[in-house]
Design an enzyme around this catalytic site. Structure first.
Site, PDB file in Angstrom:
ATOM      1  N   CYS A  74       1.732   3.666  11.533  1.00  0.00           N
ATOM      2  CA  CYS A  74       2.728   3.167  10.581  1.00  0.00           C
ATOM      3  C   CYS A  74       3.055   4.293   9.612  1.00  0.00           C
ATOM      4  O   CYS A  74       2.352   5.308   9.585  1.00  0.00           O
ATOM      5  CB  CYS A  74       2.226   1.922   9.847  1.00  0.00           C
ATOM      6  SG  CYS A  74       0.802   2.217   8.773  1.00  0.00           S
ATOM      7  N   HIS A 125       0.833  -1.195   0.000  1.00  0.00           N
ATOM      8  CA  HIS A 125       0.000   0.000   0.000  1.00  0.00           C
ATOM      9  C   HIS A 125       0.865   1.242   0.000  1.00  0.00           C
ATOM     10  O   HIS A 125       2.036   1.207   0.383  1.00  0.00           O
ATOM     11  CB  HIS A 125      -0.933   0.019   1.216  1.00  0.00           C
ATOM     12  CG  HIS A 125      -0.223  -0.045   2.534  1.00  0.00           C
ATOM     13  ND1 HIS A 125       0.238  -1.238   3.066  1.00  0.00           N
ATOM     14  CD2 HIS A 125       0.128   0.906   3.425  1.00  0.00           C
ATOM     15  CE1 HIS A 125       0.817  -1.005   4.232  1.00  0.00           C
ATOM     16  NE2 HIS A 125       0.775   0.291   4.479  1.00  0.00           N
TER      17      HIS A 125
END
Length: 709
Positions: free
Chosen positions: A228, A65
């Protein structure tokens, strides 16, 4: 706005064999549907995100991603692989691959949908339904939440990394009131979990007691932060895993997800009442000071996904032992594995590596500019007048002087940045000011690299000591901006100028003189040692120590320090080049994924990026690392023996024209690469074939996953 995923974005027979090929195949579907405008640019953004941290998760899931300017709207593509694709998960290849694409300015609504998907991935029913779905339309509906996963025929739940063998059955990960705990006789005693907005995250079903038990102790309460680098998937998966593990353990867990859609702060009273804190993050926790003074576990975000029960048990143990951590003194963002229980040597290494990590970009920029200036204007360019007063646009020497003086300014930050961020690694932001001040003083008194290192450690220690002093509430507001910088800078300045400065200067001068006098056998032995250090952990702490030692000598260059820099860079190029050559000449000894990595290793090795050999070492450390070390030692020794010198701290093969004795330098590299290649091929050829394989040919593993020896 279009739906997040449609049937056209689903591939139930994904034939790709590597993660790069899988990303390309799914990205091409996004291009076809008009969701991505530039395929190659988008793939480059995916690769950059993948380089930060593998996106494979336990349970056979891969979630590449990124956020990219080439994405027109939040989009998700799904692929199902029959053979599995290696995304770096600890438990092996992934058969469910989700490619998540978010625009650079993605809106909060769609990012919330993506976060919901990430939470669903922790639900065995959901992933089981995806594995058994027969039609793209049905699969897309499952992912969108338009169809219930439980109704999928033949869906078989698979073990979850977050589940415990003896845990009670887990409720669905679907947000909503159905995740509330079953009625309890005493509501306050029911273990629950919740996110920052107060949404119940489920409770372990328990049998109601016959009578109310008002005297029962309140459950242990944990507040957690997950984040993250991209803030899309791992952030929310870690939150879900911690919530489920808390439910199973009878612990209240409240999670604040600091993702791409922003974050909603946990209630201050909730934080104040918490018994412990878990940070599962790969970027700096925002407003970390809220959690000061509590038992704290600080780990990377993947630890929150893969071992949440262990983290909860660890924070409970710390609370039971009275181990109170202060997150304001935690390690810097790139050192998220730090633990208050680490030994002093481990913490010292992390502090030093923090400083070196922040220093390297200044070294690369300044050093390469200086080296380029020497290449254009010669080694006398350092005597040119200031370009602010004398610059002729048509003369190359003026341009060379400009590059040299810009590089000199950048290089001048080397010692202060090193000291400042060593202190930052020890004491977080309050350590920056005294650290930079101490580093600047080290330059002023000619204490050099060694002085900056010691100044950083002193600054961090002083700030940590000040933070332990009990301060009246009325002064707490001015502590971080006035009191701590003032007192710590004064103490560090006093110590550097009047107490330890002169001994450090004497030691620095002795080290410089020793390097200047290196000849013969002594130089060769040093080359061997530096070569071994550069190749032992392939970009890790020992590698960084050797590199920092070499770079420190460039601050006051002499013949010996220039030889050291040349030997260090030459040895650091050997491991990736050797692995690239080995995959070329004996490809059958390597998996398909390793052969793909070998193509990239040519460029990485030529660019002096030792980390290019990490994929090979991770798959087969007992054969790859000794082979790399042997080649590095040969190259380091030959470089020193040939008297090769280097003024540029980085650049690899591209700065060979700036190297003294360039042909002999290339010969030293070629010799080391040859030794490492021969050894790794020999060692891999001697291993016994895995059970069921007729010959030692790991490349026959169609999954692309390294076969264990």
């Amino acid at each position: 706005m279009s739906e997040l995923i449609t049937a056209e974005l689903v591939d139930l027979d994904l034939s790709a064999e590597t993660k790069d090929a899988a990303a390309r195949s799914l990205a091409e579907r996004m291009v076809t549907s008009g969701r991505v405008t530039d395929l190659e640019g988008f793939l480059a953004d995916i690769a950059a995100r993948e380089a930060q941290m593998p996106t494979g998760l336990d349970g056979g899931i891969g979630i590449p991603h990124c956020r990219s300017e080439h994405v027109t709207e939040p989009t998700l593509a799904f692929g199902r692989s029959a053979s599995g694709i290696d995304f770096g998960a600890p438990d092996g290849p992934a058969d469910l691959i989700f490619l998540i694409a978010a625009p650079a300015g993605g809106d909060a609504d769609h990012l919330s949908i993506l976060s919901t998907l990430a939470r669903h991935l922790m639900d065995e029913t959901f992933t089981g339904a995806l594995r058994s779905a027969a039609e793209p339309e049905r699969t897309a509906a499952l992912i969108r939440g338009d169809a219930p996963a439980a109704s999928e025929p033949g869906a078989v739940p698979e073990p979850s990394a977050a589940s415990e063998p003896d845990a009670a059955p887990e409720p669905s990960a679907e947000p909503g009131p159905e995740r509330d705990a079953e009625p309890q006789a005493t509501a306050d005693a029911a273990p629950t979990t919740a996110t920052a907005d107060g949404r119940p995250a489920g409770g372990a079903p328990t049998e109601a007691p016959a009578e109310a038990a008002p005297a029962q102790a309140a459950p242990f309460r944990i507040v957690a932060i997950t984040s993250c680098p991209t803030g899309i998937a791992h952030t929310y998966m870690a939150a879900e895993a911690l919530e489920k593990a808390g439910q199973a353990a009878g612990v209240e867990v409240f999670v604040e997800t600091q993702g791409s859609a922003g974050f909603k702060r946990l209630d201050p009273q909730l934080v104040a009442d918490a018994d412990g804190v878990i940070f599962a993050h790969d970027v700096e926790v925002r407003e970390k000071e809220r959690f000061a003074g509590k038992p704290t576990v600080d780990v990377g975000v993947k630890a929150g996904i893969n071992r949440p029960a262990e983290l909860i048990a660890e924070v409970r143990q710390k609370a039971a032992h009275g181990e109170v951590s202060a997150p304001a003194r935690a390690a810097a963002p790139m050192d998220k594995g730090a633990d208050a229980g680490d030994g002093f040597a481990t913490r010292l290494r992390k502090w030093l590596m923090t400083g070196v990590s922040y220093m390297v970009p200044f070294v690369a920029a300044g050093g390469l500019l200086i080296a380029l200036a020497f290449a254009i204007g010669g080694y006398t360019i350092n005597k040119a007048p200031s370009v602010a007063e004398h610059f002729i646009w048509t003369e190359s020497t003026s341009w060379a002087a400009l590059l040299f003086q810009i590089g000199g300014v950048a290089f001048g930050f080397l010692v202060p940045v090193l000291a400042g961020f060593i202190a930052y690694g020890m004491a977080d932001r309050p350590g920056l000011v005294p650290g930079f001040v101490g580093g600047a003083i080290a330059l002023t008194i000619n204490a050099g690299f060694l002085g900056g290192l010691i100044a950083g450690l002193i600054a961090g220690a002083v700030v940590m000591a000040i933070q332990r002093v009990r301060i009246p509430p009325v002064l707490r507001g001015i502590m971080p901006v006035v009191v701590i910088p003032l007192i710590s800078s004064a103490i560090v300045g006093f110590l550097m100028f009047l107490v330890i400065g002169k001994p450090i200067v004497a030691l620095q001068k002795g080290l410089t003189d020793w390097l200047s006098g290196l000849t013969g056998a002594n130089a060769i032995i040093l080359g061997v040692i530096l070569g071994l250090m550069m190749c032992f952990d392939l970009g890790g702490p020992l590698n960084k120590v050797a590199y920092a030692f070499a770079v420190g000598g460039l601050a006051n260059p002499n013949e010996g320090s220039l030889k050291v820099m040349a030997a260090v860079m030459a040895a650091g190029m050997v491991p990736p080049l050797a692995m690239a050559l080995a995959t070329t000449v004996r490809g059958r000894l390597f998996t398909k994924a390793e052969r793909e990595n070998g193509k990239a290793a040519w460029v990485l090795g030529a660019s002096f990026i030792t980390e290019g050999a990490i994929p090979f070492a991770a798959a087969d450390p007992l054969r790859v690392i000794p082979s790399a070390m042997a080649g590095g030692a040969v190259t380091g020794a030959l470089s020193m023996a040939f008297g090769c010198t280097l003024r540029a701290p980085h650049g690899g093969i591209f700065v060979v024209p700036l190297i003294g004795q360039p042909l002999l330098y290339l010969l030293a590299i070629a010799a080391g690469v040859g030794v490492s290649t021969a050894l790794v091929i020999l060692l891999k050829g001697l291993r016994k074939p895995p059970s069921g394989h007729p010959a030692p040919a790991p490349s026959d593993d169609e999954s692309g996953v390294p076969i264990a020896a």
